[in-house]
Design a protein around this motif. Structure first.
Motif: not given
Length: 261
Positions: A76, A218, A246-248
């Motif tokens: 991610r 992040e 990427l669930h980022a």
């Protein structure tokens, strides 16, 4: 005889590895001798992270060396790298804080011709690993956040990437065993609400960023609102970029240069 592909898959599946087939292929292509192959299968079956067993992790198209005890770069975080590349000025000064294995810094200098890279981490094992990955493309320092950086970088940094720990202290025990038992606590534990290190980085960033330079961090989805407030309080102009794939979640704070020092 060395273990066959089928035997390796069976051993990994019995140990609970969800992607046993893929992991077996990687282990079989990485092991240099039958003895090493058996040892790698045993280590993975005992719960060590695959990347520590292999000695490397794939990140942003690079093979990043990862030693036991070093934080494994997450896929991610490639989203943070892409965001940094998009906003970087020409031939930027790049700083990678909480650099761990040096994956972010190595990916940035690979994508940004002429970039000047400086990276830092408080963990000596991570610093040693980062120096392997960065090589001649940059300098890696051991110390706490901005502390070890050369003073001459103040006011010159175009991209400041900080992959800070952001797991709240009370939730570290709920992490998967691969992380909880094999990665350094300093790379995971972000304090009471998970934002302690982020606050320190945001507070210090204006003294290092060039006018128009950006800090990228992040964080988790539920922390985004508080993180944006922290950036704004530090004088940074925040925005949020999200990758559903990427669930980022990346907080980007641009430094306008007002009151820089």
């Amino acid at each position: 005889m060395p273990p066959s592909y089928v035997h390796v898959v069976t051993a990994l599946r019995s140990a609970g590895c969800v992607f046993a087939e893929d992991e077996a292929r990687l282990i079989l292509t990485t092991a240099r001798t039958p003895v090493e192959l058996t040892a790698m299968v045993d280590r993975r079956s005992a719960g060590q992270p695959l990347e520590h067993v292999l000695g490397w992790a794939e990140f942003s198209g690079l093979r990043i060396a990862v030693e036991p005890g070093v934080f494994v770069p997450r896929r991610r975080t490639e989203f943070l790298v892409r965001q940094a590349v998009e906003l970087a000025p020409e031939a930027p000064v790049v700083v990678d804080l909480c650099c761990g294995s040096g994956a972010v810094g190595a990916a940035l200098v690979a994508a940004l011709p002429g970039a000047e890279l400086h990276a830092a981490d408080i963990d000596p094992v991570a610093v040693r690993c980062a120096r392997r990955n960065v090589g001649e493309r940059g300098r890696v320092y051991e110390g706490d956040l901005f502390g070890p950086l050369p003073r001459g970088l103040r006011g010159r940094v175009g991209v400041l990437a900080a992959n800070v720990p952001y797991v709240p202290t009370g939730e570290v025990g709920f992490l998967p065993p691969e992380a909880r038992d094999h990665e350094p606590l300093v790379a995971l534990d972000g304090g009471g609400d998970g934002l302690d290190v982020l606050r320190r980085v945001a507070a210090g960033a204006p003294g290092w960023l060039a006018p128009g330079g950006s800090l990228l961090v992040e964080t988790s989805e539920r922390q985004v609102g508080r993180a944006v407030g922290v950036f704004a309080a530090a004088g940074l102009i925040p925005r949020v970029e999200v990758s559903e794939e990427l669930h980022a979640n990346v907080i980007i704070g641009m430094w306008p240069g007002v009151g820089a020092g």
